[in-house]
Write a protein that holds these residues in place. Structure first.
Motif, PDB file in Angstrom:
ATOM      1  N   ASN A   1      13.353  -0.960 -11.382  1.00  7.17           N
ATOM      2  CA  ASN A   1      13.268  -1.197  -9.930  1.00  7.17           C
ATOM      3  C   ASN A   1      13.521   0.074  -9.123  1.00  7.17           C
ATOM      4  OD1 ASN A   1      12.624  -3.979  -9.958  1.00  7.17           O
ATOM      5  ND2 ASN A   1      14.770  -4.476 -10.368  1.00  7.17           N
ATOM      6  N   THR A   2      13.043   1.199  -9.653  1.00 10.10           N
ATOM      7  CA  THR A   2      13.113   2.463  -8.915  1.00 10.10           C
ATOM      8  C   THR A   2      11.758   3.163  -9.016  1.00 10.10           C
ATOM      9  OG1 THR A   2      13.831   3.776 -10.827  1.00 10.10           O
ATOM     10  CG2 THR A   2      15.557   2.731  -9.475  1.00 10.10           C
ATOM     11  N   TYR A   3      11.486   4.020  -8.035  1.00  9.86           N
ATOM     12  CA  TYR A   3      10.253   4.802  -8.095  1.00  9.86           C
ATOM     13  C   TYR A   3      10.275   5.761  -9.278  1.00  9.86           C
ATOM     14  CZ  TYR A   3       9.090   3.104  -3.414  1.00  9.86           C
ATOM     15  OH  TYR A   3       8.777   2.312  -2.345  1.00  9.86           O
ATOM     16  N   THR A   4      11.450   6.219  -9.662  1.00  7.44           N
ATOM     17  CA  THR A   4      11.564   7.106 -10.821  1.00  7.44           C
ATOM     18  C   THR A   4      11.052   6.424 -12.079  1.00  7.44           C
ATOM     19  OG1 THR A   4      13.522   8.135  -9.820  1.00  7.44           O
ATOM     20  CG2 THR A   4      13.151   8.531 -12.164  1.00  7.44           C
ATOM     21  N   GLY A   5      11.438   5.159 -12.266  1.00  5.38           N
ATOM     22  CA  GLY A   5      10.978   4.412 -13.430  1.00  5.38           C
ATOM     23  C   GLY A   5       9.483   4.167 -13.417  1.00  5.38           C
ATOM     24  N   LEU A   6       8.914   4.070 -12.230  1.00  8.95           N
ATOM     25  CA  LEU A   6       7.465   3.882 -12.123  1.00  8.95           C
ATOM     26  C   LEU A   6       6.705   5.171 -12.428  1.00  8.95           C
ATOM     27  CD1 LEU A   6       7.147   1.714  -8.870  1.00  8.95           C
ATOM     28  CD2 LEU A   6       6.378   1.040 -11.146  1.00  8.95           C
ATOM     29  N   ILE A   7       7.233   6.299 -11.949  1.00 12.82           N
ATOM     30  CA  ILE A   7       6.470   7.547 -11.945  1.00 12.82           C
ATOM     31  C   ILE A   7       6.664   8.385 -13.209  1.00 12.82           C
ATOM     32  CG2 ILE A   7       6.244   9.771 -10.767  1.00 12.82           C
ATOM     33  CD1 ILE A   7       6.933   8.278  -8.159  1.00 12.82           C
ATOM     34  N   VAL A   8       7.915   8.621 -13.603  1.00  5.50           N
ATOM     35  CA  VAL A   8       8.219   9.608 -14.646  1.00  5.50           C
ATOM     36  C   VAL A   8       7.499   9.340 -15.974  1.00  5.50           C
ATOM     37  CG1 VAL A   8      10.072  10.533 -16.094  1.00  5.50           C
ATOM     38  CG2 VAL A   8      10.416  10.310 -13.629  1.00  5.50           C
ATOM     39  N   PRO A   9       7.423   8.088 -16.481  1.00  9.95           N
ATOM     40  CA  PRO A   9       6.779   7.887 -17.790  1.00  9.95           C
ATOM     41  C   PRO A   9       5.317   8.288 -17.849  1.00  9.95           C
ATOM     42  CG  PRO A   9       8.114   5.978 -17.181  1.00  9.95           C
ATOM     43  CD  PRO A   9       8.020   6.845 -15.975  1.00  9.95           C
ATOM     44  N   PHE A  10       4.655   8.456 -16.695  1.00  9.70           N
ATOM     45  CA  PHE A  10       3.215   8.726 -16.713  1.00  9.70           C
ATOM     46  C   PHE A  10       2.855  10.085 -16.124  1.00  9.70           C
ATOM     47  CE2 PHE A  10       3.727   4.122 -16.658  1.00  9.70           C
ATOM     48  CZ  PHE A  10       2.967   3.776 -17.770  1.00  9.70           C
ATOM     49  N   ILE A  11       3.849  10.960 -15.997  1.00  3.97           N
ATOM     50  CA  ILE A  11       3.558  12.300 -15.486  1.00  3.97           C
ATOM     51  C   ILE A  11       2.716  13.082 -16.489  1.00  3.97           C
ATOM     52  CG2 ILE A  11       4.602  14.527 -14.947  1.00  3.97           C
ATOM     53  CD1 ILE A  11       6.875  13.046 -13.585  1.00  3.97           C
TER      54      ILE A  11
ATOM     55  N   ILE B   1       0.833  -1.200   0.000  1.00  2.00           N
ATOM     56  CA  ILE B   1       0.000   0.000   0.000  1.00  2.00           C
ATOM     57  C   ILE B   1       0.870   1.253   0.000  1.00  2.00           C
ATOM     58  CG2 ILE B   1      -1.637   1.338   1.370  1.00  2.00           C
ATOM     59  CD1 ILE B   1      -2.885  -1.323   2.252  1.00  2.00           C
ATOM     60  N   ILE B   2       1.928   1.259   0.813  1.00  2.00           N
ATOM     61  CA  ILE B   2       2.847   2.405   0.844  1.00  2.00           C
ATOM     62  C   ILE B   2       3.474   2.618  -0.526  1.00  2.00           C
ATOM     63  CG2 ILE B   2       4.997   3.286   1.818  1.00  2.00           C
ATOM     64  CD1 ILE B   2       2.618   3.434   3.705  1.00  2.00           C
ATOM     65  N   ASN B   3       3.900   1.522  -1.182  1.00  2.00           N
ATOM     66  CA  ASN B   3       4.484   1.637  -2.524  1.00  2.00           C
ATOM     67  C   ASN B   3       3.476   2.212  -3.519  1.00  2.00           C
ATOM     68  OD1 ASN B   3       6.941   0.572  -1.685  1.00  2.00           O
ATOM     69  ND2 ASN B   3       6.357  -1.526  -2.185  1.00  2.00           N
ATOM     70  N   SER B   4       2.232   1.761  -3.433  1.00  2.00           N
ATOM     71  CA  SER B   4       1.202   2.279  -4.334  1.00  2.00           C
ATOM     72  C   SER B   4       0.930   3.753  -4.071  1.00  2.00           C
ATOM     73  CB  SER B   4      -0.094   1.474  -4.173  1.00  2.00           C
ATOM     74  OG  SER B   4       0.027   0.187  -4.741  1.00  2.00           O
ATOM     75  N   LEU B   5       0.946   4.158  -2.800  1.00  2.00           N
ATOM     76  CA  LEU B   5       0.732   5.563  -2.469  1.00  2.00           C
ATOM     77  C   LEU B   5       1.863   6.434  -3.004  1.00  2.00           C
ATOM     78  CD1 LEU B   5      -0.639   5.326   1.192  1.00  2.00           C
ATOM     79  CD2 LEU B   5      -1.900   6.009  -0.855  1.00  2.00           C
ATOM     80  N   ILE B   6       3.100   5.962  -2.853  1.00  2.00           N
ATOM     81  CA  ILE B   6       4.237   6.714  -3.401  1.00  2.00           C
ATOM     82  C   ILE B   6       4.115   6.830  -4.917  1.00  2.00           C
ATOM     83  CG2 ILE B   6       6.744   6.693  -3.722  1.00  2.00           C
ATOM     84  CD1 ILE B   6       6.965   5.319  -1.003  1.00  2.00           C
ATOM     85  N   TYR B   7       3.763   5.744  -5.560  1.00  2.00           N
ATOM     86  CA  TYR B   7       3.624   5.693  -7.016  1.00  2.00           C
ATOM     87  C   TYR B   7       2.530   6.641  -7.505  1.00  2.00           C
ATOM     88  CZ  TYR B   7       2.184   3.539 -11.483  1.00  2.00           C
ATOM     89  OH  TYR B   7       1.820   3.301 -12.785  1.00  2.00           O
TER      90      TYR B   7
ATOM     91  N   ASP C   1      11.660  -6.057  -8.340  1.00  2.00           N
ATOM     92  CA  ASP C   1      12.077  -6.108  -6.945  1.00  2.00           C
ATOM     93  C   ASP C   1      10.836  -6.006  -6.051  1.00  2.00           C
ATOM     94  OD1 ASP C   1      13.182  -5.907  -4.451  1.00  2.00           O
ATOM     95  OD2 ASP C   1      14.688  -4.421  -5.010  1.00  2.00           O
ATOM     96  N   GLU C   2      10.671  -6.961  -5.167  1.00  2.00           N
ATOM     97  CA  GLU C   2       9.478  -7.015  -4.326  1.00  2.00           C
ATOM     98  C   GLU C   2       9.356  -5.802  -3.409  1.00  2.00           C
ATOM     99  OE1 GLU C   2       7.253 -10.170  -1.288  1.00  2.00           O
ATOM    100  OE2 GLU C   2       9.120 -10.716  -2.322  1.00  2.00           O
ATOM    101  N   SER C   3      10.460  -5.131  -3.119  1.00  2.00           N
ATOM    102  CA  SER C   3      10.441  -4.013  -2.173  1.00  2.00           C
ATOM    103  C   SER C   3       9.680  -2.808  -2.697  1.00  2.00           C
ATOM    104  CB  SER C   3      11.866  -3.596  -1.811  1.00  2.00           C
ATOM    105  OG  SER C   3      12.556  -3.124  -2.958  1.00  2.00           O
ATOM    106  N   ILE C   4       9.472  -2.699  -4.017  1.00  2.00           N
ATOM    107  CA  ILE C   4       8.739  -1.545  -4.561  1.00  2.00           C
ATOM    108  C   ILE C   4       7.492  -1.972  -5.338  1.00  2.00           C
ATOM    109  CG2 ILE C   4      10.814  -0.120  -4.719  1.00  2.00           C
ATOM    110  CD1 ILE C   4      10.727  -0.527  -7.748  1.00  2.00           C
ATOM    111  N   ARG C   5       7.073  -3.207  -5.171  1.00  2.00           N
ATOM    112  CA  ARG C   5       5.868  -3.656  -5.864  1.00  2.00           C
ATOM    113  C   ARG C   5       4.629  -3.029  -5.243  1.00  2.00           C
ATOM    114  NH1 ARG C   5       6.520 -10.025  -7.681  1.00  2.00           N
ATOM    115  NH2 ARG C   5       8.014  -9.586  -9.349  1.00  2.00           N
ATOM    116  N   THR C   6       3.612  -2.828  -6.077  1.00  2.00           N
ATOM    117  CA  THR C   6       2.404  -2.125  -5.659  1.00  2.00           C
ATOM    118  C   THR C   6       1.335  -3.107  -5.186  1.00  2.00           C
ATOM    119  OG1 THR C   6       1.569  -2.141  -7.932  1.00  2.00           O
ATOM    120  CG2 THR C   6       2.874  -0.223  -7.237  1.00  2.00           C
TER     121      THR C   6
END
Length: 284
Positions: free
Chosen positions: A146-156, A80-86, A227-232
């Motif tokens: 496996n970074t939050y940057t890779g998750l977030i930036v393409p969809f800004i 949930i925390i990962n999804s909120l950050i994303y 990486d499981e540590s940043i999965r949503t």
């Protein structure tokens, strides 16, 4: 005439109330099923008891036994925390970028402005899945896997958000901007000091749309976040379906937990959301 209006209003309220309950039925069933064990879920499936909570005498271990078991089985809190950050990252940066782009398209006159608006709107018909491969290659080359940057930036940047902002800003009174210019305010100052504070409805509308869209994202986080540590949370829910035994009470509990943030966002922003939809798209 008053009697006819009253009858019409009562009829509309009855119809809308019925439709609201119709749309809420799946959520009600999910919520009450999360409080039941396997036997009770399938026993009540074909009756109205499916939309009622179990009796206290029928519950062993308390009403929240499935929630406790779900959190023990999978680390839902981290997901949930990962999804909120994303999602919050996309919303914060997306509101800034898309609002400025929409304002530029609504106010500035530059060569081929109509063409670029058409290109932006045309991207709405492109399925996101069709660009995931080249997008992943780009993210990989940048070292963002496996970074939050890779998750977030393409969809800004979001074409629909840009369009909503542009349509809203077309209706914005120019007199306020002209008065600010006469007082020596810069164009950037006008945007952040006047336009943004008076545009809460469209900002809330875009925030809700972005939150719902990306909170439910599955394919992109699955591809770029091995990486499981940043999965949503949406990926975390798959553990309940892929790892036997499947406990449907725990599945419903996990789904309920994943739904709560969306309900909270919509409840707090629904007034602005309705205003944003009402005031958007009235000009060409």
């Amino acid at each position: 005439m008053k009697k006819k209006r009253l009858i019409h209003r009562v009829t509309m309220y009855v119809i809308l109330t019925f439709l609201s309950f119709l749309f809420l039925f799946p959520l009600i069933w999910m919520l009450f099923s999360s409080l039941k064990d396997e036997f009770q879920i399938f026993r009540d499936m074909s009756s109205l008891k499916a939309f009622l909570p179990p009796r206290p005498s029928e519950v062993e271990g308390g009403y929240f036994q499935n929630y406790i078991a779900a959190f023990q089985r999978v680390d839902l809190f981290d997901y949930i925390i990962n999804s909120l950050i994303y999602t919050i990252g996309i919303i914060v940066f997306g509101l800034i970028v898309n609002s400025m782009a929409g304002y530029a398209l609504a106010r500035f006159r530059f060569p081929f402005a109509g063409f670029w608006l058409g290109v932006i709107i045309a991207t709405l018909i492109i399925p996101p899945e069709s660009i995931f491969l080249p997008l992943y290659v780009l993210v990989y080359d940048l070292g963002w896997v496996n970074t939050y940057t890779g998750l977030i930036v393409p969809f800004i940047a979001n074409a629909f958000a840009i369009f909503l902002f542009r349509q809203f800003f077309l209706d914005f009174p120019r007199e306020l901007e002209e008065a600010a210019k006469m007082d020596g305010c810069s164009q950037l100052g006008i945007f952040f000091r006047i336009i943004v504070p008076l545009s809460k409805p469209v900002f809330a509308t875009v925030a809700i749309v972005l939150f719902i869209n990306h909170w439910n994202d599955f394919l992109w986080p699955l591809v770029v976040a091995s990486d499981e540590s940043i999965r949503t949370i949406q990926i975390g829910l798959q553990y309940f379906m892929n790892e036997p035994p499947i406990q449907w009470g725990q599945v419903m509990a996990a789904l309920t937990v994943a739904t709560i943030p969306m309900l909270i966002i919509f409840i707090f922003l629904q007034r602005y959301y309705v205003q944003g939809l009402t005031h958007t798209g009235t000009k060409n």
